[in-house]
Design a protein around this motif. Structure first.
Motif, PDB file in Angstrom:
ATOM      1  N   VAL A 110      -9.510  -6.294  -1.130  1.00 15.91           N
ATOM      2  CA  VAL A 110      -8.168  -6.148  -1.694  1.00 15.91           C
ATOM      3  C   VAL A 110      -8.259  -5.316  -2.963  1.00 15.91           C
ATOM      4  O   VAL A 110      -9.335  -4.974  -3.425  1.00 15.91           O
ATOM      5  CB  VAL A 110      -7.497  -7.494  -2.022  1.00 15.91           C
ATOM      6  N   ASN A 111      -7.128  -4.999  -3.517  1.00 19.01           N
ATOM      7  CA  ASN A 111      -7.034  -4.226  -4.748  1.00 19.01           C
ATOM      8  C   ASN A 111      -7.594  -2.827  -4.621  1.00 19.01           C
ATOM      9  O   ASN A 111      -7.965  -2.207  -5.608  1.00 19.01           O
ATOM     10  CB  ASN A 111      -7.696  -4.946  -5.920  1.00 19.01           C
ATOM     11  N   SER A 138      -2.698  -6.084  -1.532  1.00 13.36           N
ATOM     12  CA  SER A 138      -2.761  -7.353  -2.254  1.00 13.36           C
ATOM     13  C   SER A 138      -3.342  -8.455  -1.373  1.00 13.36           C
ATOM     14  O   SER A 138      -3.719  -9.504  -1.847  1.00 13.36           O
ATOM     15  CB  SER A 138      -1.386  -7.765  -2.765  1.00 13.36           C
ATOM     16  N   LYS A 139      -3.379  -8.198  -0.073  1.00  6.73           N
ATOM     17  CA  LYS A 139      -4.038  -9.138   0.833  1.00  6.73           C
ATOM     18  C   LYS A 139      -4.597  -8.324   1.977  1.00  6.73           C
ATOM     19  O   LYS A 139      -3.940  -7.404   2.453  1.00  6.73           O
ATOM     20  CB  LYS A 139      -3.030 -10.153   1.359  1.00  6.73           C
ATOM     21  N   ARG A 190      -1.304   0.075  -2.940  1.00 12.65           N
ATOM     22  CA  ARG A 190      -2.235  -0.964  -3.388  1.00 12.65           C
ATOM     23  C   ARG A 190      -2.183  -2.160  -2.442  1.00 12.65           C
ATOM     24  O   ARG A 190      -1.104  -2.649  -2.125  1.00 12.65           O
ATOM     25  CB  ARG A 190      -1.836  -1.408  -4.797  1.00 12.65           C
ATOM     26  N   SER A 250       8.756  -8.301  -6.183  1.00  7.37           N
ATOM     27  CA  SER A 250       8.010  -8.962  -5.112  1.00  7.37           C
ATOM     28  C   SER A 250       8.769  -8.778  -3.813  1.00  7.37           C
ATOM     29  O   SER A 250       9.950  -8.477  -3.802  1.00  7.37           O
ATOM     30  CB  SER A 250       7.836 -10.445  -5.422  1.00  7.37           C
TER      31      SER A 250
END
Ligand SMILES: [Zn+2]
Length: 454
Positions: A261-262, A254-255, A252, A223
Motif C-alpha cells: 500500500v501507499n 490505501s488498501k 495512491r 473519503s
C-alpha cells in the motif's frame, strides 16, 4: 417460504443496526438510518459455499506447495498504474478508484480500457455520462475505439446479465454510486444501495474471474461515500488526487490485497489524457536559478521509491492576537508541535509570527521525515537567509529536540545525489561511515546541531 430480513444502515457511515434509532451511535449523525430489506436467502443453495476468495474448486494443499508465481497478473498499460496496483491487474479482483469530480478517474479508466480492449474483451459501463459523451471524449483523446464494448446502464442485475453474455476480462462500472438493485428499497447513492450493488457485482467478478473496477466519488471530507461498506469487499482501494489548478495527478493506494500500500503513481493531465510521469522527482523540483529564503528540498518515501519534494515556508509579523498557522500538504497540528520544539530546544521564538508552510506541486507528505526540513525552512524564512540550493534535509524531530532516524535513509541519500544535491543534513543514525559518493553528509543528533549546520 424464505424469511425476509430487515436491517437498518446509516447513510453516512454505513454502520449496521437491527433496530431503528434516531442517532447513529457510530458517527453521531441524526436521522441517517434507512431501512434495508435484504433479499430472502436462497435455501436451495448448492452444498458448496461460494465465498469471496474465488470460484476455484477447493482442495487441501500444504502451504509450501502453493505456487507463488500462480497469481496471474496483466499490465494495465501504464507502469505508474501498475505500480499502485502492486504489479498489474489480478483476474477476479475488485479495484475501487476514488477521487473528486474532475480529477480524471473516467479519463484514466477510459484510456486503460481502450488499450486493454485491443488484446482482450473489455466492457465499460457508464451510468453517469451518455454513450455519446464518452465517445466524444475518446475521440478527443485520440484513443483506439474499435474494440471496446460500451454500455449505459445503472441496474446491477442488467450489468451482470450483459457481462455474463459478453464475458469480459475487465469491466469498469462508472460509478458505483449510481448503480442500484431492484429489491433494495432505498434511493440510488444511499449506503444500502451502494453496499448491495457492490456486493452483487463483487460476487459476479469473483465467480467469473473478471477484473472489476468500480469508480467512487468522494465526499467533501475526502473519503469515499460509504467507505466502511465497501472496504471489506474490495481488494484494492485507490485514490486519484490533484487540484484543478495543478497539471499533476497522483494515484495512491490505501488498501491492496495483492501488493504494497501507499504506492504513489504520478500522472500529468495533457490534451491527450493522463500521461504517466516516470521521474516524478524531476517535476516536483523545478526551481529557479535563484532560491529564495524559506525553500528547502527533502526526500520522502512513497511506497517503494523515494521522491524529492520542495518545502516552502513563509514567516511574517502577525497583526492578529492569534497568529496564523497554515499548513498545505502537511499536518497542521504537527506544525504547531514542531514550532513549540523550535522555541524550547532551538531558542527561536515565532509566537508573534504568522507561519505558512506548503509542499510544492500539491503533494501530500504524511511521514515524519519532513519535520527537520520544515523547521529549517521556517528558520530560513524567519531570518530571511536563503539556504544553499544543493542542500537536502530529512529527519524526524522528537519532543525533546532530538533528531530521530527515518526508514530507508541510504536510499533517500542516493536519490538526492542522483539529482545533483551536494550537501545533506540527516539524522546521525541514518548517516553511514562510507557515506554517499559526491555528497557531504552532516549527521546531527539534536535540533541545535542542525541549526548550527545551516
Ligand atoms: Zn453513522
Amino acid at each position: 417460504m424464505a424469511k425476509q430480513k430487515t436491517a437498518y444502515v446509516c447513510n453516512d457511515c454505513g454502520s449496521d443496526y437491527t433496530k431503528w434509532q434516531g442517532q447513529c451511535s457510530d458517527c453521531g449523525a441524526w436521522n441517517s438510518l434507512a431501512e434495508l430489506r435484504l433479499g430472502p436467502t436462497p435455501s436451495n443453495r448448492s452444498a458448496k459455499f461460494d465465498g469471496y476468495a474465488g470460484s476455484a474448486e477447493s482442495e487441501l494443499k500444504t502451504l509450501s506447495d502453493i505456487d507463488l508465481a500462480d497469481v496471474p497478473r496483466f499490465s494495465s498499460g501504464t507502469s505508474e498504474f501498475d505500480r499502485v496496483l502492486g504489479g498489474g491487474l489480478v483476474p477476479g479482483s475488485v479495484v475501487l478508484i476514488g477521487g473528486h469530480p474532475g480529477a480524471g478517474k473516467s479519463t484514466l479508466l477510459l484510456q486503460t480500457l481502450c488499450y486493454l480492449a485491443q488484446t482482450m474483451p473489455a466492457l465499460y459501463v457508464t451510468g453517469e455520462e451518455s454513450l455519446q459523451q464518452v465517445a466524444m471524449r475518446a475521440q478527443r483523446l485520440g484513443l483506439p475505439t474499435a474494440s471496446l464494448k460500451m454500455m449505459s446502464e445503472t441496474s446491477a442485475e442488467s450489468i451482470c446479465a450483459a457481462a455474463q453474455k459478453m464475458q469480459p476480462k475487465v469491466m469498469v462500472v462508472d460509478s458505483i454510486q449510481v448503480v442500484h438493485m431492484a429489491d433494495v428499497a432505498s434511493a440510488p447513492g444511499s449506503v444500502s444501495q451502494v453496499r448491495e450493488s457492490a456486493a452483487f457485482l463483487t460476487r459476479f467478478a469473483k465467480q467469473t474471474g473478471t477484473v472489476l473496477v468500480l469508480v467512487g466519488h468522494v465526499t467533501k471530507e475526502g473519503s469515499l461515500a460509504g467507505p466502511k461498506v465497501l472496504e471489506h469487499m474490495i481488494d484494492c482501494s485507490i485514490l486519484l488526487e490533484g487540484s484543478n489548478d495543478s497539471r499533476f495527478r497522483t494515484l495512491r493506494g490505501s488498501k491492496n490485497r495483492f501488493g504494497a500500500v501507499n504506492e504513489l503513481g504520478v500522472f500529468a493531465m495533457t490534451e491527450l489524457g493522463l500521461k504517466e510521469v516516470k521521474n516524478p522527482s524531476a517535476i516536483f523540483l523545478q526551481r529557479g536559478d535563484q532560491v529564495a529564503s524559506g525553500s528547502l528540498v527533502m526526500v520522502m518515501w512513497e511506497g517503494t521509491r523515494p521522491l524529492l519534494v520542495e518545502i516552502q515556508a513563509l514567516v511574517d509579523d502577525s497583526h492578529m492576537g492569534n497568529p496564523r498557522r497554515v499548513a498545505v500538504g502537511l499536518d497542521q497540528n504537527r506544525l504547531s508541535m514542531l514550532l513549540a520544539v523550535l522555541h524550547r530546544h532551538g531558542g527561536i521564538m515565532v509566537g508573534d509570527q504568522d507561519v505558512y508552510v506548503n509542499v510544492v506541486g500539491g503533494v501530500k507528505v504524511v511521514e515524519t521525515s519532513a519535520d527537520l526540513a520544515l523547521l529549517l525552512a521556517v528558520v530560513s524564512s524567519f531570518r530571511d537567509q536563503a539556504l544553499p540550493q544543493d542542500l537536502m534535509v530529512f529527519g524526524e524531530v522528537g519532543l525533546s529536540g532530538e533528531i530521530r532516524p527515518v526508514p530507508s535513509g541510504q536510499e533517500r541519500l542516493r536519490e538526492a545525489a542522483k539529482h545533483g544535491f551536494k550537501r545533506a543534513i540527516v539524522p546521525a543514525a541514518n548517516a553511514t561511515k562510507s557515506g554517499v559518493a559526491g555528497m557531504e553528509v552532516v549527521a546531527v543528533k539534536t535540533l541545535a546541531e542542525a541549526l548550527d549546520a545551516i
